[in-house]
Design a protein around this motif. Structure first.
Motif, short mmCIF file in Angstrom:
data_model
loop_
_atom_site.label_atom_id
_atom_site.label_comp_id
_atom_site.label_asym_id
_atom_site.label_seq_id
_atom_site.Cartn_x
_atom_site.Cartn_y
_atom_site.Cartn_z
N VAL A 18 0.84 -1.21 0.00
CA VAL A 18 0.00 0.00 0.00
C VAL A 18 0.87 1.25 0.00
O VAL A 18 0.62 2.20 -0.76
CB VAL A 18 -0.95 -0.01 1.22
N LEU A 19 1.90 1.28 0.85
CA LEU A 19 2.79 2.45 0.90
C LEU A 19 3.53 2.64 -0.42
O LEU A 19 3.73 3.79 -0.87
CB LEU A 19 3.79 2.28 2.05
N ARG A 20 3.92 1.53 -1.05
CA ARG A 20 4.58 1.63 -2.37
C ARG A 20 3.61 2.23 -3.39
O ARG A 20 3.99 3.08 -4.20
CB ARG A 20 5.04 0.24 -2.82
N ALA A 21 2.36 1.79 -3.35
CA ALA A 21 1.35 2.29 -4.29
C ALA A 21 1.13 3.79 -4.10
O ALA A 21 1.04 4.54 -5.09
CB ALA A 21 0.04 1.53 -4.11
N ILE A 22 1.04 4.23 -2.85
CA ILE A 22 0.83 5.65 -2.57
C ILE A 22 2.02 6.47 -3.06
O ILE A 22 1.87 7.55 -3.64
CB ILE A 22 0.60 5.88 -1.06
N GLU A 23 3.22 5.93 -2.84
CA GLU A 23 4.43 6.64 -3.29
C GLU A 23 4.46 6.78 -4.80
O GLU A 23 4.75 7.86 -5.35
CB GLU A 23 5.67 5.87 -2.80
N ILE A 24 4.16 5.69 -5.51
CA ILE A 24 4.15 5.75 -6.98
C ILE A 24 3.06 6.70 -7.47
O ILE A 24 3.26 7.49 -8.41
CB ILE A 24 3.95 4.34 -7.57
N LEU A 25 1.90 6.63 -6.84
CA LEU A 25 0.79 7.50 -7.20
C LEU A 25 1.19 8.97 -7.07
O LEU A 25 0.92 9.80 -7.96
CB LEU A 25 -0.40 7.20 -6.29
N ASN A 26 1.88 9.30 -5.99
CA ASN A 26 2.28 10.69 -5.75
C ASN A 26 3.42 11.13 -6.67
O ASN A 26 3.53 12.31 -7.02
CB ASN A 26 2.68 10.88 -4.29
N ASN A 27 4.28 10.19 -7.06
CA ASN A 27 5.38 10.53 -7.97
C ASN A 27 4.88 10.86 -9.37
O ASN A 27 5.55 11.56 -10.13
CB ASN A 27 6.38 9.38 -8.04
N GLU A 28 3.69 10.34 -9.72
CA GLU A 28 3.15 10.55 -11.06
C GLU A 28 2.30 11.81 -11.17
O GLU A 28 1.95 12.23 -12.26
CB GLU A 28 2.31 9.33 -11.48
#
Length: 423
Positions: free
Chosen positions: A161-171
């Motif tokens: 979940v934390l990885r997904a949030i990080e990728i989401l915010n990087n995009e």
């Protein structure tokens, strides 16, 4: 729009969370994939645990032409179209076919793959949520290695979940922030399913309003609103159904009342009233039996009440039955006795019924010798007389062995008493 779960799907084993028992450093599937020499494999496990992701990574490592089919909507023609490509420039390194939900292919469809798996023209990676030993054609099973994927634990889901949030915010220029409570709740309620967790993340991120600078903040209330009711892995026709029922019965048999109530709650949550009632009736005789003969009476009353009430009220008599059975003394002497008797029918020449036990209630029976030597027990002391009841071939057979509990000790004492074995 591409779902978040697909958009951020890992492309290397280092980014795959969970499955340490097969994907951890030095583990068998990790070694196989990193070697690039991919054999026929079957990935078995519940939804959202990484089967498709790992298959995609394996396909890239194999350097073979990659085809993907879903057995829910694929046909033999789709397989023939792939076969037609074999030997062309596109497939000079071979073909790797990923067949998702293979359990939905019937025997004929699975057999259509067999020839090409045998000669090595197609390398098959199949995935299934059902037990492959029940649903997959044995000839394919014998040519493939089975790897079981397990539900992820809460910490593994949290990392995803934390990885997904990080990728989401990087995009995106604007950020979406999830507080710790929100992340923990998502990780806890998704039932070990990464895809389900990421779908909640995506729904939360898409439904919350931005602040004055364009950022979004997701709290526990928003997650609870988006996730609604926690969904359990349960399929009335699949493995999870039988796994929960198995754990339910074994917990009652093991006299663990709390575990028994936990698995009852799972079954209630799935609305599976019929399976609960059937299993309770079985348990009352199989596991409690003669140690507490009234258990079956109480259970039957509770089951009848539950069937009449329906859910949600049915949970109350069901809980009463479960607590009664889990806390009752245990004996399996009844099931052991009948199974031993049934085994003799299968394995022995049991012979004929003694002639004096045969029906004598018709004209001419006496001429056939029926009933002439029969001794009527009620004419004797203690309503008992020694005579042979079993056929000659198995006259010394013993089936019932009393359990070590107060009730069956009383039974044993009574039987010895009427036979004058107690001095």
């Amino acid at each position: 729009m591409q779902p978040l779960a697909d958009k951020i799907r890992p492309t290397s084993l280092d980014d795959v969370f969970g499955q340490e028992h097969i994907l951890g450093k030095g583990k068998i599937l990790n070694k196989i994939i990193n070697s690039g020499f991919i054999p026929n494999m079957i990935f078995y496990g519940p939804p959202g645990v990484g089967k498709t992701t790992v298959a995609n990574i394996a396909a890239k490592k194999s350097n073979k032409k990659f085809y993907k089919l879903n057995a829910t909507n694929a046909s033999v023609k789709d397989i023939k179209d792939i076969v037609d490509d074999i030997g062309t420039l596109l497939t000079h390194n071979g073909v790797l076919l990923y067949l998702d939900e293979i359990q939905n292919f019937n025997k004929k469809q699975q057999q259509s793959l067999l020839e090409f798996i045998e000669n090595g023209q197609i390398t098959l990676i199949a995935s299934t949520t059902e037990n492959p030993y029940h649903y997959i054609y044995k000839a394919i099973l014998s040519r493939a290695s089975v790897f079981e994927f397990k539900p992820l634990n809460e910490n593994e889901i949290k990392r995803a979940v934390l990885r997904a949030i990080e990728i989401l915010n990087n995009e995106e220029d604007n950020k979406t922030f999830f507080n710790d409570e929100a992340v923990s709740y998502i990780s806890r309620i998704c039932g070990g399913d990464v895809r389900r967790a990421l779908n909640v993340v995506e729904l939360c991120a898409g439904s919350v309003e931005s602040d004055e600078v364009g950022n979004k903040y997701v709290d526990l209330d928003r997650v609870m609103e988006c996730s609604q009711i926690k969904i359990l892995n349960y399929d009335k026709d699949g493995d999870s159904h039988y796994d929960i029922l198995s754990a339910f019965q074994k917990s009652i048999r093991g006299s663990d009342v709390d575990a028994s109530l936990h698995y009852l709650a799972r079954l209630i949550k799935a609305g599976d009233l019929i399976s609960i009632c059937r299993r309770l009736l079985v348990i009352a005789s199989e596991d409690i039996g003669l140690a507490y003969p009234n258990a079956i009476v109480i259970t039957k009353s509770c089951v009848d009440s539950a069937m009449q009430l329906g859910f949600p009220e049915a949970r109350i008599p069901l809980a009463q039955a479960v607590i009664t059975l889990a806390t009752s003394p245990k004996s399996n002497s009844a099931i052991c006795a009948i199974d031993k008797a049934l085994m003799d029918l299968e394995e022995k020449n049991i012979g004929d019924i003694p002639v004096y036990l045969k029906d004598s209630h018709y004209s001419g029976a006496e001429k056939l010798g029926r009933g002439i030597e029969y001794k009527y027990p009620h004419d004797y002391p203690n309503n008992y007389v020694k005579q042979q009841y079993l056929p000659d071939n198995i006259k010394d057979a013993l089936y019932y062995f009393p359990g070590k509990n107060k009730m069956e000790e009383k039974i044993q004492l009574y039987m010895r008493g009427i036979k004058n074995e107690i001095k």
